[in-house]
Scaffold this motif. Sequence first.
Motif, PDB file in Angstrom:
ATOM      1  N   UNK A   1       0.819  -1.218   0.000  1.00 46.41           N
ATOM      2  CA  UNK A   1       0.000   0.000   0.000  1.00 46.41           C
ATOM      3  C   UNK A   1       0.849   1.263   0.000  1.00 46.41           C
ATOM      4  N   UNK A   2       2.141   1.102  -0.298  1.00 42.90           N
ATOM      5  CA  UNK A   2       3.086   2.206  -0.174  1.00 42.90           C
ATOM      6  C   UNK A   2       3.391   2.844  -1.518  1.00 42.90           C
ATOM      7  N   UNK A   3       3.754   4.131  -1.468  1.00 42.27           N
ATOM      8  CA  UNK A   3       4.339   4.781  -2.635  1.00 42.27           C
ATOM      9  C   UNK A   3       5.816   4.389  -2.741  1.00 42.27           C
ATOM     10  N   UNK A   4       6.529   4.987  -3.673  1.00 39.93           N
ATOM     11  CA  UNK A   4       7.952   4.671  -3.847  1.00 39.93           C
ATOM     12  C   UNK A   4       8.824   5.393  -2.822  1.00 39.93           C
ATOM     13  N   UNK A   5       8.238   6.293  -2.018  1.00 37.60           N
ATOM     14  CA  UNK A   5       8.997   6.956  -0.950  1.00 37.60           C
ATOM     15  C   UNK A   5       9.146   5.986   0.218  1.00 37.60           C
ATOM     16  N   UNK A   6      10.392   5.546   0.470  1.00 38.83           N
ATOM     17  CA  UNK A   6      10.629   4.407   1.369  1.00 38.83           C
ATOM     18  C   UNK A   6      12.079   4.484   1.805  1.00 38.83           C
ATOM     19  N   UNK A   7      12.350   5.318   2.857  1.00 41.98           N
ATOM     20  CA  UNK A   7      13.755   5.633   3.117  1.00 41.98           C
ATOM     21  C   UNK A   7      14.012   6.027   4.576  1.00 41.98           C
TER      22      UNK A   7
ATOM     23  N   UNK B   1       0.803   7.816  11.530  1.00 47.57           N
ATOM     24  CA  UNK B   1       0.408   8.265  10.192  1.00 47.57           C
ATOM     25  C   UNK B   1      -0.310   9.606  10.296  1.00 47.57           C
ATOM     26  N   UNK B   2      -0.173  10.427   9.253  1.00 49.97           N
ATOM     27  CA  UNK B   2      -0.856  11.711   9.205  1.00 49.97           C
ATOM     28  C   UNK B   2      -2.368  11.514   9.142  1.00 49.97           C
ATOM     29  N   UNK B   3      -3.072  12.400   9.816  1.00 55.75           N
ATOM     30  CA  UNK B   3      -4.539  12.404   9.743  1.00 55.75           C
ATOM     31  C   UNK B   3      -5.024  13.281   8.597  1.00 55.75           C
ATOM     32  N   UNK B   4      -4.076  13.719   7.766  1.00 60.91           N
ATOM     33  CA  UNK B   4      -4.432  14.542   6.620  1.00 60.91           C
ATOM     34  C   UNK B   4      -3.843  15.937   6.659  1.00 60.91           C
ATOM     35  N   UNK B   5      -3.243  16.315   7.800  1.00 59.34           N
ATOM     36  CA  UNK B   5      -2.722  17.673   7.950  1.00 59.34           C
ATOM     37  C   UNK B   5      -1.214  17.716   8.136  1.00 59.34           C
ATOM     38  N   UNK B   6      -0.551  16.577   8.013  1.00 62.02           N
ATOM     39  CA  UNK B   6       0.885  16.542   8.275  1.00 62.02           C
ATOM     40  C   UNK B   6       1.682  16.052   7.066  1.00 62.02           C
ATOM     41  N   UNK B   7       1.244  16.443   5.889  1.00 66.55           N
ATOM     42  CA  UNK B   7       2.080  16.284   4.719  1.00 66.55           C
ATOM     43  C   UNK B   7       2.015  14.936   4.026  1.00 66.55           C
ATOM     44  N   UNK B   8       2.780  14.853   2.922  1.00 65.13           N
ATOM     45  CA  UNK B   8       2.727  13.698   2.030  1.00 65.13           C
ATOM     46  C   UNK B   8       3.841  12.695   2.279  1.00 65.13           C
ATOM     47  N   UNK B   9       4.864  13.092   3.065  1.00 63.70           N
ATOM     48  CA  UNK B   9       5.994  12.196   3.295  1.00 63.70           C
ATOM     49  C   UNK B   9       6.656  12.568   4.607  1.00 63.70           C
ATOM     50  N   UNK B  10       6.929  11.546   5.441  1.00 64.94           N
ATOM     51  CA  UNK B  10       7.613  11.769   6.714  1.00 64.94           C
ATOM     52  C   UNK B  10       9.043  11.268   6.593  1.00 64.94           C
ATOM     53  N   UNK B  11       9.999  12.187   6.498  1.00 65.95           N
ATOM     54  CA  UNK B  11      11.403  11.822   6.340  1.00 65.95           C
ATOM     55  C   UNK B  11      12.088  11.671   7.697  1.00 65.95           C
ATOM     56  N   UNK B  12      13.210  10.956   7.671  1.00 71.00           N
ATOM     57  CA  UNK B  12      14.176  10.907   8.777  1.00 71.00           C
ATOM     58  C   UNK B  12      13.543  10.659  10.140  1.00 71.00           C
ATOM     59  N   UNK B  13      12.800   9.559  10.298  1.00 65.25           N
ATOM     60  CA  UNK B  13      12.191   9.294  11.604  1.00 65.25           C
ATOM     61  C   UNK B  13      13.203   8.765  12.612  1.00 65.25           C
ATOM     62  N   UNK B  14      12.917   9.001  13.883  1.00 62.81           N
ATOM     63  CA  UNK B  14      13.698   8.477  14.998  1.00 62.81           C
ATOM     64  C   UNK B  14      12.714   8.193  16.128  1.00 62.81           C
ATOM     65  N   UNK B  15      12.905   7.073  16.832  1.00 61.26           N
ATOM     66  CA  UNK B  15      11.940   6.637  17.849  1.00 61.26           C
ATOM     67  C   UNK B  15      12.703   6.136  19.056  1.00 61.26           C
TER      68      UNK B  15
ATOM     69  N   UNK C   1      -0.099  10.073   1.761  1.00 57.50           N
ATOM     70  CA  UNK C   1      -0.265  10.384   3.177  1.00 57.50           C
ATOM     71  C   UNK C   1       1.023   9.990   3.894  1.00 57.50           C
ATOM     72  N   UNK C   2       1.633  10.942   4.581  1.00 56.76           N
ATOM     73  CA  UNK C   2       2.890  10.681   5.266  1.00 56.76           C
ATOM     74  C   UNK C   2       2.718   9.755   6.452  1.00 56.76           C
ATOM     75  N   UNK C   3       3.723   8.889   6.672  1.00 54.33           N
ATOM     76  CA  UNK C   3       3.645   7.948   7.785  1.00 54.33           C
ATOM     77  C   UNK C   3       5.033   7.398   8.099  1.00 54.33           C
ATOM     78  N   UNK C   4       5.101   6.677   9.237  1.00 53.65           N
ATOM     79  CA  UNK C   4       6.296   5.936   9.623  1.00 53.65           C
ATOM     80  C   UNK C   4       5.890   4.481   9.800  1.00 53.65           C
ATOM     81  N   UNK C   5       6.669   3.568   9.177  1.00 49.78           N
ATOM     82  CA  UNK C   5       6.352   2.143   9.246  1.00 49.78           C
ATOM     83  C   UNK C   5       7.458   1.396   9.993  1.00 49.78           C
TER      84      UNK C   5
END
Length: 489
Positions: A157-163, A208-222, A186-190
């Motif tokens: 279910x993902x786009x090609x943005x996967x990094x 995952x964004x509820x619709x107000x946080x952009x199309x791509x979530x880069x550089x996640x840290x948890x 829809x931006x998210x972290x997997x």
Amino acid sequence: MLTTNKIELANQALQQACEKMNKRFRLGYHIMAPANWINDPNGLIQFNGEYHAFYQHHPYDEHWGPMHWGHVKSKDLVHWEHCSVALAPGDECDIDGCFSGSAVDNNGELTLIYTGHNYTDKDNDIFYQNQNIAVSTDGIHFTKVGENPVIAEPPEDSSHHFRDPKVWKHEDSWYMILGNSTKDNVGRVILYRSADLRKWEYVGVLAQSAGDLGFMWECPDFFELDGKHVLLFSPQGVEAKGDLYKNLFQTGYLIGEYDYETNKFVHGSFEELDHGHDFYAVQTLLDDKGRRIAIGWMDMWESNMPTKEDGWAGALTLPRVLTLGENNKLLMNPVEEAELLREAEHNVCTNQVISGSFTAETNSEMLEVKAVFDFTGSRPESVGLKIVGGQEETVLTYNTSNQKLILDCTKSGKPEDGVRSVTTEANGELVLRVFIDRSSIEVFTNNGQATLTSRIYPNESRTGIELFSEKGDVTVKELTYWTLKDIWE
């Protein structure tokens, strides 16, 4: 071509570029490449008693291009040493770039986990991305493993943005989060899980964004911090709203409770982490003192970078310690080791009432300034400080009525869109701790309640630090400044 040859060629290119570089804006105590382009910090880790920081790097040009991994190391987070380029693209798994990632210590083997970037139609920016591993026993020379790519493709279910993989160990399993977007943008972290860093199982969506946080979530840290779980990430495509989200892309966080058994992350709202012009793609490490230390890219996509004319572009911020404040607010303060930069100390005034302004003269290009304003006896309309040089100035103003701290770089190299601001309480007193380098300013207020990070590009020599108070007196409890050393000389 063998990877070692690509590394050697990159190192040779850097050496040649250094000889032609103009150093007018070169920073004195921040991480930079020897020359040419850098962006995101990668692979922050403490390994064999040393801190390592890698970064996205184009060793052949001052503009973004096929990404390599540059590398510095330090024993104290202050005095950094350039190492050989760590990763070069061009193998089957990373034909067009070794994109951002992280590092772990796997029983004495320093392991880099990174995104391979591969174009299928470069002119139309059509690409695919995968996740790869490189290993080292000496912490300097890295070998890509034969199992690459260890994750060949994103979920269905993902786009090609996967990094931008960030990997850590919890109990007996390795975990990896990735920046991602859905096919609906829809931006998210997997999240993935592995027993051996080679075979990975897809767990699901962490947030995952509820619709107000952009199309791509880069550089996640948890990570866990003071009993809470924190997700840092850099959303792309968030629209500006008042003083918020003023840069092209943002960096911020979600804080809440996480359950590894169910992969449920219950969190609060998104908060920006820094409110200056130039702060992006922050990454953290946990050191042997138990500190969660963050470093960000001290530039911004599609911003004006005058240093490109000089043969280089991009730098990283000072290392900062993250702590959790009241109401789940993330606080950032410089690591205590930053005091190792101090040379001469100048105590300009103590408990002095000012009306109007006064100036402490200094021509030092690299400064740490501490100013403490006391509001208990009076309440001027605004107070602040200026870093002055001829007709140029970088201005910090605090308005007491609306509690806004404003950074104005309009007269120090940002004539367009030069102002950033943040609301921060300072009921009893305002403490400003400011680090100025040749082409940067980092502002920390009231023990990290707010930070502003921006690049500045003054053309005139520095002449002093000016304190001011408008429409009312204020007591300056302290004004101290330190001249700072140049670690690269």
